[in-house]
Design a protein around this motif. Structure first.
Motif, PDB file in Angstrom:
ATOM      1  N   LEU A  18       0.823  -1.202   0.000  1.00 20.17           N
ATOM      2  CA  LEU A  18       0.000   0.000   0.000  1.00 20.17           C
ATOM      3  C   LEU A  18       0.860   1.256   0.000  1.00 20.17           C
ATOM      4  O   LEU A  18       0.553   2.235  -0.670  1.00 20.17           O
ATOM      5  N   MET A  19       1.977   1.216   0.770  1.00 18.54           N
ATOM      6  CA  MET A  19       2.843   2.390   0.835  1.00 18.54           C
ATOM      7  C   MET A  19       3.472   2.662  -0.527  1.00 18.54           C
ATOM      8  O   MET A  19       3.495   3.795  -0.994  1.00 18.54           O
ATOM      9  N   GLU A  21       2.371   1.671  -3.484  1.00 23.47           N
ATOM     10  CA  GLU A  21       1.344   2.081  -4.438  1.00 23.47           C
ATOM     11  C   GLU A  21       0.921   3.523  -4.204  1.00 23.47           C
ATOM     12  O   GLU A  21       0.638   4.260  -5.142  1.00 23.47           O
ATOM     13  N   LYS A  22       0.883   3.927  -2.941  1.00 19.98           N
ATOM     14  CA  LYS A  22       0.516   5.311  -2.627  1.00 19.98           C
ATOM     15  C   LYS A  22       1.569   6.261  -3.198  1.00 19.98           C
ATOM     16  O   LYS A  22       1.238   7.274  -3.812  1.00 19.98           O
ATOM     17  N   GLN A  23       2.849   5.913  -3.025  1.00 18.13           N
ATOM     18  CA  GLN A  23       3.908   6.755  -3.578  1.00 18.13           C
ATOM     19  C   GLN A  23       3.827   6.812  -5.097  1.00 18.13           C
ATOM     20  O   GLN A  23       3.964   7.870  -5.699  1.00 18.13           O
ATOM     21  N   ALA A  25       1.209   6.492  -6.882  1.00 20.74           N
ATOM     22  CA  ALA A  25       0.054   7.306  -7.249  1.00 20.74           C
ATOM     23  C   ALA A  25       0.385   8.794  -7.136  1.00 20.74           C
ATOM     24  O   ALA A  25      -0.049   9.594  -7.965  1.00 20.74           O
ATOM     25  N   GLN A  26       1.157   9.163  -6.107  1.00 19.18           N
ATOM     26  CA  GLN A  26       1.540  10.571  -5.938  1.00 19.18           C
ATOM     27  C   GLN A  26       2.420  11.032  -7.089  1.00 19.18           C
ATOM     28  O   GLN A  26       2.223  12.119  -7.640  1.00 19.18           O
TER      29      GLN A  26
ATOM     30  N   ILE B  20      -5.760  -1.088  -9.713  1.00 17.35           N
ATOM     31  CA  ILE B  20      -4.987   0.157  -9.782  1.00 17.35           C
ATOM     32  C   ILE B  20      -4.615   0.458 -11.233  1.00 17.35           C
ATOM     33  O   ILE B  20      -4.740   1.592 -11.692  1.00 17.35           O
TER      34      ILE B  20
END
Lengths: 88, 83
Positions: A18-19, A21-23, A25-26, B20
């Motif tokens: 998740l971490m 993927e979050k990065q 996405a940013q 995603i």
């Protein structure tokens, strides 16, 4: 014992996933923002390919936009500093 | 209980990756649609003219080219800044 190990292992893997993927996405969101701004600046009517001048414009645009962002952030930090030292 | 088994975890991650990827593609297509509509359709008519269609096709290709250039420049800059 092994059930407990699996629980911790999977949770960790999920958290890492998740971490990351979050990065991702940013970074993606930033790239899209740059592209929309620089698309307007550099491309008039879309043609059959990106010529060298347009590529250079796009590349410069990204760098200058980042420079702009840094400048504004730094100036704002200066303003805050002046405020706090003045108030003292 | 079953989520704790390694196979289910890998499955979950794989399905999340797919979702995603799909969301990313949809986001990109949305941006292409908005930006190319702006560039290619001046006065909306009763249907898409041939010239407008050609413009849209070229625009989509150029937009993706542009994304490539921007991504590359951004990643180069990130590497410079984090040295």
């Amino acid at each position: 014992m092994s059930d407990f190990e699996n629980l911790t292992g999977n949770d960790k893997e999920l958290q890492e996933f998740l971490m990351i993927e979050k990065q991702k996405a940013q970074v993606n969101a930033q790239i899209h923002e740059f592209n929309e701004i620089c698309w307007e600046k550099c491309i008039g009517k879309p043609s059959t390919k990106l010529d060298h001048a347009t590529e250079t414009c796009l590349s410069n645009c990204v760098d200058r936009f980042i420079d702009t962002s840094l400048l504004i952030t730094q100036r704002f930090a200066q303003m805050l500093q002046k405020q706090s030292s003045g108030g003292m | 209980m079953e989520q704790n088994e390694p196979q289910n975890c890998a499955e979950t991650l794989r399905s999340m990756r797919q979702q995603i990827a799909l969301a990313n593609a949809q986001q990109m297509l949305g941006k292409i649609t908005v930006n190319c509509f702006r560039k290619c359709i001046d006065r909306p008519g009763t249907s898409l003219a041939r010239a407008e269609e050609r413009c849209l096709v070229q625009c989509m290709d150029r937009f993706m080219d542009s994304l490539k250039v921007v991504s590359l420049t951004y990643s180069k800059r990130l590497m410079r800044e984090t040295k």
